[in-house]
Design a protein around this motif. Structure first.
Motif, PDB file in Angstrom:
ATOM      1  N   TYR A  60     -14.042  11.083   7.356  1.00 50.36           N
ATOM      2  CA  TYR A  60     -14.296  12.532   7.374  1.00 50.36           C
ATOM      3  C   TYR A  60     -13.601  13.234   6.192  1.00 50.36           C
ATOM      4  N   LEU A  95      -9.689   5.324  -7.027  1.00 50.08           N
ATOM      5  CA  LEU A  95      -8.399   4.921  -7.591  1.00 50.08           C
ATOM      6  C   LEU A  95      -8.438   3.454  -7.988  1.00 50.08           C
ATOM      7  N   THR A 154      -0.102   7.732   9.707  1.00 47.69           N
ATOM      8  CA  THR A 154      -0.884   7.751  10.955  1.00 47.69           C
ATOM      9  C   THR A 154      -2.036   6.752  10.897  1.00 47.69           C
ATOM     10  N   ILE A 171       0.866  -1.185   0.000  1.00 45.45           N
ATOM     11  CA  ILE A 171       0.000   0.000   0.000  1.00 45.45           C
ATOM     12  C   ILE A 171       0.903   1.235   0.000  1.00 45.45           C
ATOM     13  N   CYS A 200      -7.323  10.110   0.821  1.00 47.37           N
ATOM     14  CA  CYS A 200      -7.410   8.698   0.393  1.00 47.37           C
ATOM     15  C   CYS A 200      -7.648   7.747   1.561  1.00 47.37           C
ATOM     16  N   LEU A 209       5.502   7.756  -0.152  1.00 50.88           N
ATOM     17  CA  LEU A 209       5.498   8.679  -1.302  1.00 50.88           C
ATOM     18  C   LEU A 209       6.249   9.982  -1.008  1.00 50.88           C
ATOM     19  N   GLY A 253     -10.756  16.893  17.474  1.00 50.46           N
ATOM     20  CA  GLY A 253     -11.552  15.672  17.359  1.00 50.46           C
ATOM     21  C   GLY A 253     -12.378  15.682  16.093  1.00 50.46           C
ATOM     22  N   LEU A 256      -2.517   9.185  -5.671  1.00 52.60           N
ATOM     23  CA  LEU A 256      -2.744  10.623  -5.859  1.00 52.60           C
ATOM     24  C   LEU A 256      -1.395  11.325  -5.785  1.00 52.60           C
TER      25      LEU A 256
HETATM   26  C1  LIG Z   1      -5.669  11.240  16.145  1.00 53.42           C
HETATM   27  C2  LIG Z   1      -6.370  11.371  14.804  1.00 53.42           C
HETATM   28  C3  LIG Z   1      -7.368  12.335  14.666  1.00 53.42           C
HETATM   29  C4  LIG Z   1      -8.003  12.491  13.425  1.00 53.42           C
HETATM   30  N1  LIG Z   1      -8.937  13.495  13.274  1.00 53.42           N
HETATM   31  C5  LIG Z   1      -9.442  13.737  12.036  1.00 53.42           C
HETATM   32  C6  LIG Z   1     -10.311  14.831  11.801  1.00 53.42           C
HETATM   33  O1  LIG Z   1     -10.661  15.586  12.702  1.00 53.42           O
HETATM   34  N2  LIG Z   1     -10.750  15.037  10.516  1.00 53.42           N
HETATM   35  C7  LIG Z   1     -10.372  14.225   9.470  1.00 53.42           C
HETATM   36  O2  LIG Z   1     -10.757  14.495   8.325  1.00 53.42           O
HETATM   37  N3  LIG Z   1      -9.563  13.174   9.686  1.00 53.42           N
HETATM   38  C8  LIG Z   1      -9.101  12.929  10.928  1.00 53.42           C
HETATM   39  N4  LIG Z   1      -8.273  11.868  11.120  1.00 53.42           N
HETATM   40  C9  LIG Z   1      -8.026  10.987   9.978  1.00 53.42           C
HETATM   41  C10 LIG Z   1      -6.746  11.359   9.406  1.00 53.42           C
HETATM   42  O3  LIG Z   1      -6.825  12.634   8.801  1.00 53.42           O
HETATM   43  C11 LIG Z   1      -6.348  10.327   8.383  1.00 53.42           C
HETATM   44  O4  LIG Z   1      -6.374   9.083   8.983  1.00 53.42           O
HETATM   45  C12 LIG Z   1      -4.969  10.709   8.007  1.00 53.42           C
HETATM   46  O5  LIG Z   1      -5.150  11.899   7.335  1.00 53.42           O
HETATM   47  C13 LIG Z   1      -4.212   9.818   7.188  1.00 53.42           C
HETATM   48  O6  LIG Z   1      -3.108  10.602   6.695  1.00 53.42           O
HETATM   49  P1  LIG Z   1      -1.691   9.965   6.558  1.00 53.42           P
HETATM   50  O7  LIG Z   1      -0.894  10.888   5.689  1.00 53.42           O
HETATM   51  O8  LIG Z   1      -1.117   9.642   7.876  1.00 53.42           O
HETATM   52  O9  LIG Z   1      -2.098   8.681   5.729  1.00 53.42           O
HETATM   53  P2  LIG Z   1      -1.506   7.224   5.759  1.00 53.42           P
HETATM   54  O10 LIG Z   1      -1.741   6.575   7.068  1.00 53.42           O
HETATM   55  O11 LIG Z   1      -0.120   7.242   5.226  1.00 53.42           O
HETATM   56  O12 LIG Z   1      -2.444   6.569   4.640  1.00 53.42           O
HETATM   57  C14 LIG Z   1      -3.832   6.481   4.830  1.00 53.42           C
HETATM   58  C15 LIG Z   1      -4.430   5.719   3.642  1.00 53.42           C
HETATM   59  O13 LIG Z   1      -4.329   6.509   2.472  1.00 53.42           O
HETATM   60  C16 LIG Z   1      -3.541   5.842   1.482  1.00 53.42           C
HETATM   61  N5  LIG Z   1      -2.719   6.889   0.864  1.00 53.42           N
HETATM   62  C17 LIG Z   1      -1.919   7.772   1.503  1.00 53.42           C
HETATM   63  N6  LIG Z   1      -1.425   8.663   0.623  1.00 53.42           N
HETATM   64  C18 LIG Z   1      -1.922   8.317  -0.587  1.00 53.42           C
HETATM   65  C19 LIG Z   1      -1.781   8.841  -1.901  1.00 53.42           C
HETATM   66  N7  LIG Z   1      -1.056   9.944  -2.138  1.00 53.42           N
HETATM   67  N8  LIG Z   1      -2.419   8.235  -2.914  1.00 53.42           N
HETATM   68  C20 LIG Z   1      -3.170   7.119  -2.688  1.00 53.42           C
HETATM   69  N9  LIG Z   1      -3.360   6.580  -1.484  1.00 53.42           N
HETATM   70  C21 LIG Z   1      -2.741   7.174  -0.436  1.00 53.42           C
HETATM   71  C22 LIG Z   1      -2.742   4.781   2.213  1.00 53.42           C
HETATM   72  O14 LIG Z   1      -2.457   3.673   1.378  1.00 53.42           O
HETATM   73  C23 LIG Z   1      -3.712   4.404   3.327  1.00 53.42           C
HETATM   74  O15 LIG Z   1      -4.674   3.495   2.853  1.00 53.42           O
HETATM   75  C24 LIG Z   1      -7.638  11.669  12.333  1.00 53.42           C
HETATM   76  C25 LIG Z   1      -6.649  10.686  12.512  1.00 53.42           C
HETATM   77  C26 LIG Z   1      -6.008  10.548  13.726  1.00 53.42           C
HETATM   78  C27 LIG Z   1      -4.940   9.501  13.851  1.00 53.42           C
END
Ligand SMILES: Cc1cc2nc3c(=O)[nH]c(=O)nc-3n(C[C@H](O)[C@H](O)[C@H](O)COP(=O)(O)OP(=O)(O)OC[C@H]3O[C@@H](n4cnc5c(N)ncnc54)[C@H](O)[C@@H]3O)c2cc1C
Length: 277
Positions: free
Chosen positions: A121, A158, A38, A32, A116, A57, A190, A164
């Motif tokens: 949310y 996708l 996160t 993946i 993604c 990425l 939150g 993306l």
């Molecule tokens: C403590 C906490 C609080 C949160 N609160 C909110 C909130 O208030 N509002 C909200 O909207 N969200 C919230 N979230 C959700 C959070 O925004 C998403 O879980 C987080 O944005 C994932 O981002 P990341 O870069 O860490 O993704 P990752 O963990 O790296 O990836 C998440 C998923 O997306 C895929 N992915 C990542 N990048 C790409 C890409 N460029 N192209 C294709 N697929 C991709 C990965 O394969 C995976 O399936 C919260 C999460 C946490 C842990």
């Protein structure tokens, strides 16, 4: 579930990322893509994501772009939310981004990961939906550009192996009047009870929502009702509420009725602000 010996790759080019993905698939791995990690780590520990190899990425230059070209603001998918906020090139995006999680988490969360991700949310997509941005997608067919409103239907549609790369937003949208409001049941951080992003384009207001349904969305039907200046504001809002897609969330963050009550008041607040009344 996350394998104990998960493989980690950080390619430096788009081509290398795609090759790595298909190489791993051919070896019967479950690769993946990885942005901030996160969600991969949180949901992986809960057995809600199954992988044994991640492709980070963040080493790809195009995924780190945040700059204007002749026509567009280019937003790389691997940018952390706090970086976007600090640069503040797109004030509506800054405002929506600052409502997500907390500052420490946003240091890691990337724009692509939020859009993604499985956590439904996906608040960072709202500004791009109402500004009719384009999604730049990398995949085995090369680099393709799609209207985000066509390729984002509850989730970003996708195909296997695609990722993306960037979002392109026309410069003319960047400094339009906007409102971004996040309402929570409690606390300052939150998940949302309701998040609304709105932008005024000429004499029309566009709206996108998160927290109302188990997916973020922009609704033209709601916009038509809300922009109908022939009717009193109260009636415009009542008619728009009938167009909310289903299901409406009814959960620990708030009941369905309470969400609709908050939506009514929030729409009133936004319209009064953007119509300058
Ligand atoms: C403590 C906490 C609080 C949160 N609160 C909110 C909130 O208030 N509002 C909200 O909207 N969200 C919230 N979230 C959700 C959070 O925004 C998403 O879980 C987080 O944005 C994932 O981002 P990341 O870069 O860490 O993704 P990752 O963990 O790296 O990836 C998440 C998923 O997306 C895929 N992915 C990542 N990048 C790409 C890409 N460029 N192209 C294709 N697929 C991709 C990965 O394969 C995976 O399936 C919260 C999460 C946490 C842990």
């Amino acid at each position: 579930m996350l394998a104990a010996n998960i493989e980690y790759y950080k390619p430096a080019t788009i081509q290398a990322a795609l090759e790595q993905f298909y190489l791993l698939k051919n070896k019967r791995k479950r690769p993946i893509y990885y942005g901030g990690g996160t969600e991969v780590l949180t949901l992986g520990r809960l057995n809600l994501i199954e992988t044994d190899a991640v492709i980070d990425l963040k080493g790809i230059r195009e995924c780190q772009s945040f700059e204007f070209d002749q026509e567009y603001l280019i937003t790389g998918a691997a940018l952390p939310l706090t970086y976007i906020e600090e640069k503040n090139l797109f004030p509506l995006l800054t405002s929506s981004s600052m409502g997500i999680a907390d500052h420490t988490a946003r240091n890691k969360i990337t724009i692509g990961g939020n859009i993604c991700g499985q956590i439904f949310y996906r608040e960072a997509v709202l500004p791009f939906l109402i500004c009719e941005s384009k999604a730049v997608i990398a995949g085995e067919n090369g680099i393709q550009i799609f209207a985000l409103n066509e390729i984002f239907n509850e989730t970003l549609q996708l195909e296997e192996g695609q990722f993306l790369l960037q979002l392109l937003t026309e410069k003319r949208y960047i400094h339009l009047p906007f409102v971004s409001i996040k309402k929570r049941q409690q606390w300052d951080t939150g998940y949302p009870l309701l998040t609304v992003a709105a932008v005024k384009v000429e004499d029309q207001i566009r709206f996108a929502f998160s927290g109302l349904c188990p997916f973020p969305f922009r609704s033209r039907k709601m916009e038509d009702e809300l922009n109908n200046l022939q009717l009193p504001l109260k009636e415009r809002i009542s008619r728009a509420l009938l167009q909310v897609p289903s299901p409406i969330l009814d959960d620990i963050e708030g009941s369905k009725d309470y969400r609709l009550f908050v939506l009514r008041n929030t729409l009133n607040e936004i319209i009064l602000d953007l119509e300058g009344k």
